[in-house]
Motif scaffolding. Structure first.
Motif, mmCIF file in Angstrom:
data_model
loop_
_atom_site.group_PDB
_atom_site.id
_atom_site.type_symbol
_atom_site.label_atom_id
_atom_site.label_comp_id
_atom_site.label_asym_id
_atom_site.label_seq_id
_atom_site.Cartn_x
_atom_site.Cartn_y
_atom_site.Cartn_z
ATOM 1 N N THR A 27 0.830 -1.205 0.000
ATOM 2 C CA THR A 27 0.000 0.000 0.000
ATOM 3 C C THR A 27 0.858 1.247 0.000
ATOM 4 N N PHE A 28 1.974 1.220 0.710
ATOM 5 C CA PHE A 28 2.875 2.371 0.662
ATOM 6 C C PHE A 28 3.412 2.586 -0.746
ATOM 7 N N PRO A 31 0.452 4.206 -3.532
ATOM 8 C CA PRO A 31 0.221 5.659 -3.642
ATOM 9 C C PRO A 31 1.489 6.431 -3.986
ATOM 10 N N THR A 35 1.385 9.006 -6.978
ATOM 11 C CA THR A 35 1.708 10.419 -6.772
ATOM 12 C C THR A 35 2.922 10.843 -7.598
ATOM 13 N N HIS A 56 -6.337 14.117 1.091
ATOM 14 C CA HIS A 56 -5.104 13.334 1.165
ATOM 15 C C HIS A 56 -5.440 11.886 1.516
ATOM 16 N N HIS A 57 -4.569 10.958 1.088
ATOM 17 C CA HIS A 57 -4.899 9.552 1.336
ATOM 18 C C HIS A 57 -4.702 9.150 2.787
ATOM 19 N N VAL A 58 -4.212 10.072 3.632
ATOM 20 C CA VAL A 58 -4.171 9.778 5.060
ATOM 21 C C VAL A 58 -5.583 9.680 5.641
ATOM 22 N N GLY A 61 -6.860 6.355 5.081
ATOM 23 C CA GLY A 61 -5.936 5.521 5.839
ATOM 24 C C GLY A 61 -6.309 5.433 7.306
ATOM 25 N N VAL A 91 -3.227 -1.952 5.173
ATOM 26 C CA VAL A 91 -3.525 -0.978 4.123
ATOM 27 C C VAL A 91 -3.675 0.421 4.714
ATOM 28 N N LEU A 95 -1.214 3.843 4.166
ATOM 29 C CA LEU A 95 -1.697 5.145 3.704
ATOM 30 C C LEU A 95 -1.374 6.251 4.705
ATOM 31 N N ASP A 98 2.517 6.942 4.910
ATOM 32 C CA ASP A 98 3.019 7.575 3.697
ATOM 33 C C ASP A 98 2.909 9.096 3.791
ATOM 34 N N GLU A 99 2.001 9.576 4.608
ATOM 35 C CA GLU A 99 1.852 11.016 4.812
ATOM 36 C C GLU A 99 2.127 11.388 6.265
#
Length: 254
Positions: A27-28, A31, A35, A56-58, A61, A91, A95, A98-99
């Motif tokens: 999953t990391f 995105p 991006t 944002h996908h956070v 997440g 997952v 997400l 990643d942020e």
């Protein structure tokens, strides 16, 4: 392969952890790939927006992390509940982390120098989970014999000692070593015995009246950073993409 998986993963009950780690890493990467394509202007992808607000996908997440965590707990020890919950949790965690830098700075620093912190946290998390999955238990007490298991005082002393070594390493400005030292005791010992990094709490407290030790610590930190900063940045750029260059600073008025 099947026998190894059954004996080392399924029987010890580590299958949910393996599924969580795999879904976390994949999953990391997903995105990050999307991006990077959006950034390069390639592919049919674009930012998710609603009413002019960039989502944002956070955000999904966090939702998936909560759902997966509670689902794994509520699923009990048998059936598909723990495995499904582990996948959903992995997952969501992928997400979110990643942020991570965006959460830390409360700003969209995804493609800035500060955004590298997200990659560092993801790599560190994956490495720690991988160590646990490989058989290491926190504080290094997973290979105890029957007699050692009965010696609870010895186990407690081992746990306490290793925890203290990790705290010393952390106070010396060696956060990565301190975290890994919780799982691999020898790493904590090495971090605790080596010189502290300049500016760390240990350095400010114990090197204040020791100019020789302070100078030696500065020189060692400089050599360490000079040797490893470029390779570390290259790996981070390969995994997460190269940050945007800092904008030029306006000239100072005299």
């Amino acid at each position: 392969m099947g026998h190894w998986l059954q004996r080392n993963i399924v029987e010890p009950g580590k299958l949910p952890l393996l599924l969580a780690l795999a879904s976390f890493v994949l999953t990391f990467l997903a995105p990050r790939t999307v991006t990077r394509l959006i950034r390069a202007g390639k592919g049919p992808f674009g930012n998710v927006e609603t009413g002019g607000l960039h989502i944002h996908h956070v955000v999904p997440g966090v939702i998936l992390t909560v759902v997966g965590g509670f689902g794994a707990v509520a699923g009990g020890l048998h059936g598909f509940g723990p495995a499904l919950g582990a996948v959903v949790f992995g997952v969501g965690a992928g997400l979110v982390l990643d942020e991570f830098a965006l959460i830390l700075h409360l700003d969209d620093v995804y493609w800035t120098e500060a955004g590298r912190q997200s990659v560092e946290v993801v790599v560190l998390t994956a490495a720690l989970v991988g160590l646990v999955l490989a058989g290491f238990s926190p504080f290094g007490v997973d290979d105890l014999s029957e007699d050692e298991l009965q010696n609870r005082a010895g186990v407690a002393l081992n746990v306490t000692g290793n925890f203290l070594f990790s705290l010393v390493a952390l106070s010396k400005g060696k956060a990565r070593i301190a975290v890994f030292g919780v799982i691999v005791p020898v790493v904590a010992v090495i971090g605790a015995l080596r010189l502290a990094r300049p500016g760390s709490p240990w350095s400010r407290r114990f090197y204040r009246r020791r100019p020789r030790a302070r100078a030696k610590a500065v020189l060692r930190a400089y050599r360490h950073d000079l040797r490893w900063s470029a390779p570390r940045r290259a790996v981070q750029d390969w995994i997460g993409g190269k940050p945007d260059p800092d904008p030029p600073r306006p000239p100072e008025r005299g």
